[in-house]
Design an enzyme around this catalytic site. Structure first.
Site, short mmCIF file in Angstrom:
data_model
loop_
_atom_site.label_atom_id
_atom_site.label_comp_id
_atom_site.label_asym_id
_atom_site.label_seq_id
_atom_site.Cartn_x
_atom_site.Cartn_y
_atom_site.Cartn_z
N CYS A 74 0.85 -1.20 0.00
CA CYS A 74 0.00 0.00 0.00
C CYS A 74 0.88 1.25 0.00
O CYS A 74 1.44 1.62 1.04
CB CYS A 74 -0.91 -0.01 1.23
SG CYS A 74 -1.89 1.48 1.40
N CYS A 84 -0.47 4.10 2.25
CA CYS A 84 -0.23 3.91 3.68
C CYS A 84 1.24 4.12 4.05
O CYS A 84 1.54 4.68 5.09
CB CYS A 84 -0.61 2.49 4.12
SG CYS A 84 -2.07 1.80 3.36
N ASP A 85 2.15 3.63 3.22
CA ASP A 85 3.55 3.53 3.64
C ASP A 85 4.53 4.42 2.88
O ASP A 85 5.70 4.49 3.24
CB ASP A 85 4.02 2.06 3.51
CG ASP A 85 3.20 1.13 4.38
OD1 ASP A 85 2.77 1.58 5.47
OD2 ASP A 85 2.98 -0.02 3.99
#
Ligand code: NAP
Length: 308
Positions: A135, A138-139
Site C-alpha cells: 500500500c 499507507c507507507d
C-alpha cells in the site's frame, strides 16, 4: 441467536457493498453491511481515483469510501465493523456469523472484493512491514528520500510507482516482461517521470536485509541470470486474489476463485448475489463495482418480495 431477520445482509463495505446498501435502503428494505476494516475497500487505499466519473480532478479513495458510507447511512442502512467467520447460505433464512454476533437475512450480497496477491518469495513475509509493503498510500512517506522498487506492470504497480515519486528519490519498476500491462495513459505518466526507471524481464526471487530490507535478488526471465538490486523498500503490486474462502464449497467459483455470477449478479444459490471485484467479470473498476452493487440490490429486493 439473532431476533431480527434482515432483508439483505451485505458482506463487505467497499464501493460494491455500500452501493448495494444505498439501493437496498432506498427501497425501504432492512439492510445490514458487515465490514471488517474501513469503508471503501481496496479503493480506500488508492491515493487518487482519476477515472470515476463525476470527479474531474480525481477523488481520494479514502474520501470516496467515506462518502459512499455516509450516503448509504443517510437512507437507513446499518453498518457494523466485524469479521465474518461463517456463512450458511443455503435455505432460509441465511445465517451470517461474525466473531461477535450471529445475524440472519432473507438475502445475502457477497461483496468481499479481492486482496493483493503476494509474491511468495523468500524474505517477503519476514520483511512485511519492515520494507515490504502492499500500500503506497499507507507507507509511501516512510520512504522519503530513499530508493524503492515496485514489482508488477499493471495499473496498480505503475500508478503507485508514480505516486511514490512524491517521496522516494528513485523508483524502479521491476516487471517480468518488456511491455507494461497498464493502460497507455498510465504508462505515459511513468515514462515521463524522471525519478522512475525500469528493470524489464526480471522477477524478484528473494528479498534480502537484516532488520529492514536492503535489496532484492532478481532473475532475468530470458537469460536466467541473477543479480542484486539495492533498495530500501519493496512495493508489491502483482495482481489481486478474490476473497472467497468463506463461500468455497457453497457458492460456485471459477477456476481462479472468483464467484460465478452473471450480469444479474445471481449466484447458483437462491437469494445469494455477488457484486464487485469478487465476481467473475471482464473489468474490475470502482465504476463496475458500484454498478454491480445497484444491480445486486435490485435482484435481492425482487427475491425478498417473492418470498412473501
Ligand atoms: P493486474 O492488472 O492483474 O496486473 C498484475 C501485474 O503483475 C501484471 O503486470 C503481471 O504481469 C504482474 N504479475 C503477476 N504475477 C506476478 C508474479 N508472480 N511476479 C511478477 N509479476 C507478476 O493487477 P493490478 O494492477 O493490481 O490491477 C487489478 C485490477 O484493478 C485490474 O483490472 C486493473 O485494471 C484495475 N486497476 C485499475 C486502475 C485504474 O484504472 N486506474 C488502477 C488500479 C487497478 P503480466 O503483465 O506479465 O501478466
Amino acid at each position: 441467536m439473532a431476533n431480527t431477520v434482515y432483508d439483505i445482509i451485505i458482506i463487505g463495505g467497499g464501493p460494491a457493498g455500500l452501493t448495494a446498501a444505498l439501493y437496498g435502503a432506498r427501497s425501504n428494505l432492512k439492510v445490514l453491511v458487515i465490514e471488517k476494516m474501513m469503508p471503501g475497500g481496496q479503493a480506500a487505499i488508492t491515493e487518487s481515483i482519476e477515472n470515476y466519473p463525476g470527479f474531474p480532478q480525481g477523488i481520494a479513495g479514502f474520501e470516496l469510501g467515506m462518502k459512499l458510507h455516509e450516503q448509504a447511512g443517510r437512507f437507513g442502512a446499518e453498518m457494523v465493523v466485524e469479521e465474518v467467520v461463517e456463512l450458511q447460505l443455503a435455505g432460509q433464512p441465511k445465517v451470517v456469523k461474525t466473531t461477535q454476533n450471529t445475524y440472519e437475512a432473507k438475502a445475502v450480497i457477497l461483496a468481499t472484493g479481492a486482496k493483493n496477491r503476494a509474491l511468495g518469495c523468500p524474505g517477503e513475509e519476514q520483511f512485511r512491514g519492515r520494507g515490504v509493503s502492499y500500500c503506497a498510500t499507507c507507507d509511501g512517506a516512510f520512504f522519503t528520500g530513499k530508493k524503492v522498487v515496485v514489482v508488477g506492470g499493471g495499473n496498480s504497480a505503475v500508478e503507485e510507482a508514480v505516486y511514490l515519486t512524491k517521496f522516494a528519490e528513485k523508483v524502479t519498476i521491476i516487471h517480468r516482461r518488456d511491455t507494461l500491462r497498464a493502460d497507455k495513459v498510465v504508462q505515459e505518466k511513468a515514462f515521463n517521470e524522471p525519478k522512475i526507471d525500469f528493470l524489464w524481464n526480471k522477477v524478484v526471487v528473494e528479498i534480502t536485509g537484516q532488520d529492514q530490507v536492503t535489496g532484492v535478488v532478481v532473475q532475468d526471465t530470458v537469460t536466467g541470470e541473477k543479480s542484486t538490486v539495492a533498495t530500501d523498500g519493496v512495493f508489491v503490486f502483482v495482481g489481486m486474489e478474490p476473497q472467497t474462502a468463506l463461500v468455497a464449497g457453497q457458492v460456485e467459483l471459477t477456476e481462479d476463485g472468483y464467484i460465478r455470477a452473471d450480469e444479474s449478479t445471481a449466484t447458483n444459490l437462491p437469494g445469494v448475489f455477488a457484486a464487485g471485484d469478487v465476481r467473475k467479470k471482464p473489468l474490475r473498476q470502482v465504476v463496475t463495482a458500484v454498478a454491480d452493487g445497484a444491480v445486486a440490490a435490485m435482484a435481492a429486493e425482487k427475491y425478498v418480495e417473492n418470498l412473501k
